[in-house]
Scaffold this motif. Structure first.
Motif, PDB file in Angstrom:
ATOM      1  N   THR A   9       0.774  -1.277  -0.097  1.00 26.33           N
ATOM      2  CA  THR A   9      -0.078  -0.110  -0.112  1.00 26.33           C
ATOM      3  C   THR A   9       0.988   1.335   0.102  1.00 26.33           C
ATOM      4  OG1 THR A   9      -1.677   1.119   1.153  1.00 26.33           O
ATOM      5  CG2 THR A   9      -0.249   0.075   2.524  1.00 26.33           C
ATOM      6  N   GLY A  14       3.906  -0.808  -6.555  1.00 29.12           N
ATOM      7  CA  GLY A  14       2.683  -2.058  -6.732  1.00 29.12           C
ATOM      8  C   GLY A  14       3.509  -3.422  -6.414  1.00 29.12           C
ATOM      9  N   THR A 107      -8.574   2.416  -2.876  1.00 25.24           N
ATOM     10  CA  THR A 107      -8.691   1.526  -4.208  1.00 25.24           C
ATOM     11  C   THR A 107      -9.301   2.283  -5.162  1.00 25.24           C
ATOM     12  OG1 THR A 107     -10.660   0.838  -3.526  1.00 25.24           O
ATOM     13  CG2 THR A 107      -9.075  -0.415  -2.473  1.00 25.24           C
ATOM     14  N   ASN A 108      -9.334   1.468  -6.509  1.00 22.64           N
ATOM     15  CA  ASN A 108     -10.104   1.945  -7.718  1.00 22.64           C
ATOM     16  C   ASN A 108     -11.331   2.396  -7.260  1.00 22.64           C
ATOM     17  OD1 ASN A 108      -7.721   2.369  -9.214  1.00 22.64           O
ATOM     18  ND2 ASN A 108      -7.660   0.127  -9.736  1.00 22.64           N
ATOM     19  N   ASN A 330       0.626   4.312  -3.935  1.00 23.15           N
ATOM     20  CA  ASN A 330       0.255   3.067  -4.693  1.00 23.15           C
ATOM     21  C   ASN A 330      -0.827   2.904  -5.657  1.00 23.15           C
ATOM     22  OD1 ASN A 330      -1.304   3.815  -2.368  1.00 23.15           O
ATOM     23  ND2 ASN A 330      -2.301   1.909  -2.275  1.00 23.15           N
ATOM     24  N   ASN A 331      -1.941   4.199  -5.250  1.00 26.36           N
ATOM     25  CA  ASN A 331      -2.783   4.017  -6.353  1.00 26.36           C
ATOM     26  C   ASN A 331      -3.097   5.488  -7.100  1.00 26.36           C
ATOM     27  OD1 ASN A 331      -4.624   2.393  -7.976  1.00 26.36           O
ATOM     28  ND2 ASN A 331      -6.391   3.270  -6.489  1.00 26.36           N
ATOM     29  N   GLY A 334      -4.312   4.808 -10.469  1.00 25.19           N
ATOM     30  CA  GLY A 334      -5.680   4.337 -10.180  1.00 25.19           C
ATOM     31  C   GLY A 334      -6.880   5.424 -10.101  1.00 25.19           C
ATOM     32  N   THR A 447      -8.964  -3.074  -5.932  1.00 21.32           N
ATOM     33  CA  THR A 447      -7.984  -3.100  -6.779  1.00 21.32           C
ATOM     34  C   THR A 447      -7.204  -1.857  -6.838  1.00 21.32           C
ATOM     35  OG1 THR A 447      -9.287  -1.897  -8.544  1.00 21.32           O
ATOM     36  CG2 THR A 447      -9.124  -4.474  -8.630  1.00 21.32           C
ATOM     37  N   PHE A 448      -5.773  -1.934  -6.845  1.00 20.45           N
ATOM     38  CA  PHE A 448      -4.876  -0.810  -7.001  1.00 20.45           C
ATOM     39  C   PHE A 448      -4.322  -0.930  -8.620  1.00 20.45           C
ATOM     40  CE2 PHE A 448      -3.312  -1.091  -2.461  1.00 20.45           C
ATOM     41  CZ  PHE A 448      -4.290  -0.458  -1.970  1.00 20.45           C
ATOM     42  N   SER A 449      -3.976   0.071  -9.010  1.00 20.85           N
ATOM     43  CA  SER A 449      -3.243   0.303 -10.281  1.00 20.85           C
ATOM     44  C   SER A 449      -1.742   0.759 -10.125  1.00 20.85           C
ATOM     45  CB  SER A 449      -3.878   1.281 -11.371  1.00 20.85           C
ATOM     46  OG  SER A 449      -5.488   0.782 -11.401  1.00 20.85           O
ATOM     47  N   ASN A 450      -0.768   0.210 -10.532  1.00 26.74           N
ATOM     48  CA  ASN A 450       0.475   0.677  -9.996  1.00 26.74           C
ATOM     49  C   ASN A 450       0.932   1.626 -11.349  1.00 26.74           C
ATOM     50  OD1 ASN A 450       1.311  -0.915 -12.335  1.00 26.74           O
ATOM     51  ND2 ASN A 450       3.285  -2.033 -11.116  1.00 26.74           N
ATOM     52  N   MET A 455      -3.333  -3.101 -13.051  1.00 26.16           N
ATOM     53  CA  MET A 455      -4.553  -3.285 -12.135  1.00 26.16           C
ATOM     54  C   MET A 455      -4.389  -4.676 -11.356  1.00 26.16           C
ATOM     55  SD  MET A 455      -8.089  -1.869 -13.523  1.00 26.16           S
ATOM     56  CE  MET A 455      -8.357  -0.114 -13.691  1.00 26.16           C
TER      57      MET A 455
END
Lengths: 698, 275, 334
Positions: A9, A14, A107-108, A330-331, A334, A447-450, A455
């Motif tokens: 996180t 990511g 998160t997304n 981290n996101n 995202g 979800t996370f997007s780096n 994703m």
């Protein structure tokens, strides 16, 4: 003991990790062998993840402030209050006077919910997040040059590169697993060049360190183009077939001789030649850059100048090449992807396009605001003017991380109503009227997007403490209370599915598909069902890439007689953002004193300043006291401070002068004066806090 | 099995004894069969909610478990301790470590202390049967500790006090010069016991060796960060030894051997603060 | 040693799991092998090709251990509730490390409470893992005597089950087993030799070790390595013999809980004192200390063997590229 696969996180790299769960808490982590990014390694922050979300000081119930004091409250009461305050503000000043600052840490799904709440429930276009202060110039600049604002290539492309050029990024400290990959590539024979005013660890290990003057990026990059064109080192075919506006760029740099560039940047002519030749002649050259490019009032132009260099040399669209912004959070990728920006909907669909607005109005069943909204700094400026009344902040530590702390604090206090959704009672939350307890990354699905557009799926590993909930659940409950029925999701998976149906770049992604190891990189749609590792292989989203001539812009505030030092800001390997999570680790907290000023020994000697001695640092906007650390990491005349420490907040000093295009504030350069404290005198700590904002229960 | 849980300790009283330093009296319920604390040993003091830290005894626990300790305020734990009033409940584990060697019959001891380093030597001085000389170095008069004890010791022993900054702002004596004078005038003692900032101790040891005293007759009390006190947490390493069980008193030749074997040179850096 | 033939490791495993929590290395579907509790007896036992991410260390020396609670003027000891458990499929290197820590933590009640409740089932390695050099470190590839209760040995077509302790013999009660053929020991030795051959001479380890103890490595060489150390704590976390810990005070519902948590000697703050004095001030000194602890002659004397068991996890986990092979190669170079 069970180990649950998850995603780190902290930064935008990511990394994969396994959460070690025992007795309902995360006691530690294991790295993730086989992960496409982290390959079984973690940095100090990742290893400390368990401490970061420890229940110890977490918020367990909503808090409501009365007479300057917080008291515990139930969800019903707290949400009713938030709803009525937003309604009151909307009645008083309309949708332009309310807004949401979303969270690059969430998160997304949380971010999708945040922008939908702003646009569909509040009816405002005022939605933003901290990409504003990290990579908004990348979104703007690369968007203009290439047509897409994200990393063009993948982290694994570093393995393919013959040359790695790092500009304004302290990679081994801040994106440690990318730094590790760069060093592995170097050990295999790739050439590593670091352009940075500071002598970072990576700069010390690099084959070449180009130590330019703070804020001279465009001069350097234009100067390199001059050398490349003058020697015929450019990629003529790439320029001819893939780019537009070559002639103008050539003409623009024609007069920028190496001698002139050297004078502007402080880089020796020979080093300029060496760099220009190495980058242009490498078969595969990978550029990574960070906030040393973006956090300037010329941030967008800096990014464009980087893109110009890569385009002229044809270092795009192939393995081992690319222009690769290293995202901070981290996101943060995202949060941008999800449309937590005032000018785009999810999937970068433009607010200014009436068809897009119509599409979302239909999907959400609510008329959409007619124009782009305010940025985060725009909101605080509007608040100071009395035009902006109610704000929701999700998980962002504005008081520590935004520029010009005193001004920001005044803006927060000028609001009629502030609600903060947080893990702990952060410095920003102390200014709030209502604080809502949020679930951490280990306590929810999502979800996370780096930073390489990957994703990845998170699984809920433990229950949140007390009554804490995921951001999207909080927002959905609030929407319900404000009379909007369009956010009744049963799961994070449902939120994602709604988003993917509306955002073309993610249309072929679902939670079920993300169960596969390593997730998926967008664009992932019908045409690219397995995602996209490398962008712009055959053409750019806008057809040809645009070569846009840009000129050197000096920082807004340069050293002068009153404020003789240039202050730049940085991050440290051991800490993250405002420190709310990393400083809970007894090990990381032990590593670094709470606040430091890095200063060259020559400067220190001239001031009579010793190691660890107290020093007062003042800019035109504020002053603080901290301790000096003598190091030749910084050049003479330049001092540097990390921004992680509320006790010594460098952002009390920084300048809020902004990039006119992206509204990025110039966090990387301002002028300061230094005054040593008498030896033995401890620095005085003045926290930026509203009066009486203490909560006895914590 | 060892017990890592502290026993309750009552803060009885304290008085100011040197700048930012207090002389505390504590009482702990004595345990049957508990070994008596020896001079130079230490105990772990727990301040509930803050943590534990190692301190040495000025006077070891008596039959009722009463003892005293000299503590200077340096960090968060001592700051919390200084905020407490008599009667407060703290935690105690100990005694730990290896104290000073006993003086043989008729042996003359030379003690050299710097700053708070006088505290671990107090037990040696108070229990000395034979002849004893003491050199005490401090930053300035305000920094000197154990005022009451020193007044008492002056009557019985040869005690030289030096100040980096005397009352007139100029140095008043120098510990290494005082050492040389004692060694020149009185000959070599049976043992030298030294406690203070590490650079001072190393300089004293070298001074003794230069005067012909074998390293095996010089003892230093090494300060290291300590958490467990029982040789497990790893923080107090000196070479392959752990100061909490193998020290804190080290014979100088053994100390040098440990450092050499571990490839580390003896510390030469000046301390950030003078003693 | 009593030796049996075993038709399937699962039969033994499920027998042992009837009265104990059972942990075995399991693939997590994302590319990692992790120690996980066995919930489904139908789950196959797969022989690990690479060591699990973590060794068995955390089962005994927990990464976060509550030591005592302070409440209303009283200190209350918190010794873990140790439920009977079995670790199934431990490699020889990790078992050697358990034996090493058994000795180090011999008087630690928290460690010993967990350890006493645990049955260890070893697994001989039939092939070398990528970074391993257990043969050289005298910790494998076949499970060493006195380090396990039971030993599984995978041979070409079948399994051997060796009884390595009294407790190991006791827990087999009720399991029908046939004695192994007479030449089982030769077959086992031959397999171990084959794995040792796969691991090669490991010359860089030998040279590095000699340089380390011969004091021929100058401080500049250590500082060059130190520049690559991020202080991430990865090596000390995955190292099966690292044992340092730090205190952590945790507020809890019933007062303050004193925990101990894994620490790392690579952190700058590890030896930093309240006064500012730091005996391990430079990264090079700390890197040197870590390796001296693993290979130094003094430590070998003190603990009866090298601190390194040759599992190679530090090679895999180090983002600075200074795991055991790289470090030993650099310091061993003339």
């Amino acid at each position: 003991m069970q180990v649950i696969p998850s995603i780190c996180t902290f930064c935008g790299v990511g990394c994969g990790l396994g959460l070690r769960v025992e007795g309902g808490r995360v006691v530690g982590v294991e790295p993730q062998p086989g992960h496409p990014v982290s390959a079984g390694q973690l940095c100090a922050k990742g290893w400390a993840s368990g401490f970061a979300i420890d229940a110890g000081n977490r918020l367990r119930t909503p808090l409501i402030k009365e007479h300057g004091q917080f008291r515990e409250a139930g969800w019903d009461e707290a949400l009713a209050l938030v709803a009525s305050e937003f309604r009151a503000a909307l009645e008083a000043v309309g949708p332009d006077g309310v807004g949401v600052i979303s969270c690059a840490h969430a998160t997304n799904e949380d971010n999708y919910a945040a922008q939908k709440f702003a646009r569909a429930v509040l009816g405002t276009a005022n939605i933003d997040h901290c990409a504003r202060i990290c990579h908004s110039p990348s979104v703007a600049g690369l968007g203009r040059s290439l047509g897409s604002g994200a990393m063009t290539n993948s982290i694994a492309d570093i393995d393919e590169a013959e040359l790695i050029l790092v500009i304004g990024a302290d990679v081994s400290e801040n994106h440690a697993m990318i730094g590790a990959r760069m060093l592995r590539a170097q050990a295999r024979g790739a050439r590593l060049i670091v352009v940075d005013p500071r002598r970072t660890r990576l700069a010390r290990l690099a084959d070449q360190h180009v130590q330019l003057r703070v804020g001279s990026n465009i001069a350097l990059l234009n100067g390199l183009l001059h050398i490349i064109f003058a020697n015929g080192w450019e990629d003529r075919a790439f320029l001819a077939f893939r780019c537009a506006n070559e002639a103008a760029l050539r003409a623009h740099v024609r007069a920028l001789t190496p001698e002139l560039t050297s004078a502007q940047t402080g880089v020796p002519v020979l080093a300029l030649y060496e760099l220009a030749r190495a980058y242009s002649q490498a078969r595969r050259a990978f550029i990574a850059y960070g906030m040393g490019i973006t956090q300037f009032q010329s941030g967008t132009h800096n990014v464009i100048a980087v893109a110009n260099l890569a385009l002229a040399c044809g270092q795009l669209g192939r393995p081992g090449t690319g222009v690769n912004p290293l995202r901070g959070q981290n996101n943060v990728q995202g949060a941008c992807d999800m449309g937590c920006l005032p000018d785009v909907y999810p999937g970068y669909q433009k607010v200014s396009d009436p068809e897009v607005r119509e599409k979302f109005a239909r999907a959400w069943g609510v008329a959409q605001p007619p124009a782009p909204g305010l940025t985060s700094l725009g909101m605080s400026e509007a608040a100071l003017r009395g035009e902006f009344r109610a704000l929701m902040v999700l998980g962002e530590e504005l008081v520590v991380t935004d520029p010009d702390q005193h001004k920001l604090a005044r803006a927060l206090q000028a609001l009629d109503f502030l609600v903060v959704v947080e893990l702990t009672l952060s410095e920003t939350a102390r200014f709030a009227d209502v604080v809502l307890p949020a679930a951490s990354f280990a306590e929810k699905d999502g979800t996370f997007s780096n930073c390489e557009r990957r994703m990845q799926l998170l699984h809920k590993a433990i229950e949140p403490p007390g009554q804490a909930r995921a951001d999207w659940q909080i927002l959905a409950a609030l929407a319900e209370r404000m009379g909007y029925a369009g956010m009744r999701w049963a799961s994070a998976e449902e939120v994602f599915a709604e988003m993917a149906a509306l955002a073309p770049p993610f249309s072929a992604i679902s939670h079920a598909r993300l169960e596969q190891a390593g997730g998926l990189q967008w664009p992932c749609d019908e045409a690219h069902p397995d995602g996209t590792a490398i962008l712009h292989r055959h053409c750019f989203p806008r057809g040809r890439a645009q070569l846009i001539p840009v000129s050197q812009v000096e920082p807004d505030e340069c050293p002068d007689a009153d404020y003789p030092f240039c202050l730049t800001t940085q991050r440290l390997h051991f800490h993250y953002g405002g420190g709310a999570m990393t400083r809970k680790s007894p090990l990381l907290e032990r590593e670094i004193p709470a606040g430091l000023l890095f200063i060259h020994p020559q400067d220190a000697a001239r001031l009579g300043l010793g190691e660890a001695q107290g020093v007062r640092v003042a800019s035109r906007r504020g002053a603080l006291e901290t301790r000096a650390h003598l190091t030749d990491d910084v050049p003479p005349g330049t001092v540097s401070m990390p921004y992680h420490f509320r006790e010594a907040p460098c952002n009390r000093l920084t300048n809020s002068a902004q990039d006119p295009i992206s509204h990025m504030p110039e966090l990387k350069a301002c002028a300061v004066a230094l005054l040593p404290l008498p030896p033995g005198q401890a620095p005085r700590i003045e926290l930026e806090r509203p009066q009486e904002a203490e909560y006895a229960g914590l | 099995m060892i017990d890592l849980t502290p026993r309750p300790l009552r803060l009885l009283e304290f008085y100011e004894d040197g700048e930012a330093a207090r002389h505390f009296s504590f009482a702990v319920e004595p345990l049957a069969g508990e070994p008596a604390a020896q001079p130079g040993q230490f105990f772990m003091l727990a301040v509930p909610g803050v943590g534990e830290a190692a301190f040495t005894y000025v006077s070891p626990p008596d039959a009722e478990g009463r003892f005293s300790a000299l503590i200077r305020r340096t960090g968060t734990l001592t700051a919390a301790l200084f905020a407490l009033a008599p009667g407060a409940v703290l935690g105690y584990r100990g005694p730990f470590g290896r104290g000073w060697p006993a003086a043989g019959p008729g042996e003359r001891l030379l003690l050299v202390a710097g700053g708070c380093g006088l505290a671990p030597l107090a037990g040696v001085i108070d229990s000395a049967a034979g002849e004893l000389q003491l050199i005490y170095a401090a930053r300035n008069r305000a920094y000197q500790v154990l005022a009451r004890e020193r007044a008492r010791w002056h009557e019985r022993h040869a005690l030289v006090e030096t100040l980096d900054q005397g009352d007139d702002g100029r140095p008043q004596g120098h510990p290494l010069e005082a050492l040389a004078r004692v060694l020149d005038e009185d000959g070599l003692p049976a043992k030298v016991l030294c406690c203070g900032p590490e650079p001072l101790m190393l300089a004293v040891a070298r001074g003794c060796i230069d005067h012909g005293l074998p390293a095996s007759r010089i003892w230093l009390s090494l300060e290291r960060r300590m958490h467990c006190g029982v040789g497990l947490c790893g923080h107090c390493y000196i070479g392959s030894s752990y100061a909490c069980v193998d020290g804190p008193s080290y014979r100088y030749d053994e100390y040098l051997r440990l450092l050499a074997a571990s490839g580390q040179a003896a510390a030469t850096a000046l301390p950030p603060q003078p003693c | 040693m009593q030796a049996y033939e075993l038709d399937s490791p699962e039969r033994l495993r499920n027998h042992l799991a009837r009265e104990r929590l059972l942990y075995q290395p399991q693939a997590d579907g994302q590319g990692a092998l992790r120690w996980q509790r066995l919930d489904d007896p139908a789950q196959p036992f797969v022989v690990p090709a690479e060591p699990p991410v973590f060794s068995a260390k955390a089962f005994f020396f927990a990464e976060r251990e509550a030591l005592f609670r302070y409440e209303n003027g009283r200190f209350i000891a918190l010794v873990p509730e140790a439920r009977p458990q079995v670790l199934f499929g431990l490699a020889a290197c990790d078992l050697t490390a358990v034996a090493y820590q058994d000795r180090f933590f011999a008087v630690d009640p928290h460690y010993q409470a967990r350890r006493a409740a645990t049955l260890l089932v070893g697994l001989d390695c039939a092939h070398s893992c990528r970074h391993g050099f257990c043969a050289m470190m005298d910790s494998g590839p076949e499970v060493r005597a006195q380090t396990a209760d039971l030993i599984l040995c995978p041979l070409a077509q079948r399994w051997l089950l060796l009884v390595a302790s009294e407790r190991g013999a006791e827990v087999l009660a009720g399991l029908a087993l046939q004695p192994a053929p007479a030449d089982w020991a030769q077959q086992r030795d031959a397999q171990a030799l084959q794995v040792a051959v796969e691991q090669g001479e490991q010359e860089e380890i030998a040279l590095g070790c000699a340089a380390l103890n011969g004091e021929t490595v100058d401080s500049q060489a250590w500082e060059a390595l130190g520049l690559r150390c991020l202080g991430c704590s990865g090596c000390t976390s995955v190292c099966p013999t690292c044992s340092c810990f730090a205190p952590l005070q945790q507020p809890s519902a019933g007062g303050v809980v004193q925990e101990r948590v894994w620490d790392s000697c690579l952190y700058q703050g590890f030896q930093q004192e309240a006064s500012g004095h730091n005996p391990g001030a430079t990264p090079g000194q700390r890197v040197q200390r870590f390796w001296y602890h693993k290979f130094g002659e003094d430590f070998r004397q003190r603990f009866g063997r090298d601190g390194c068991v040759g599992c190679g996890r530090c090679d895999a986990v180090c983002p600075g590229g200074i795991g055991v092979h790289q470090v030993m190669k650099r310091i061993g170079e003339p």
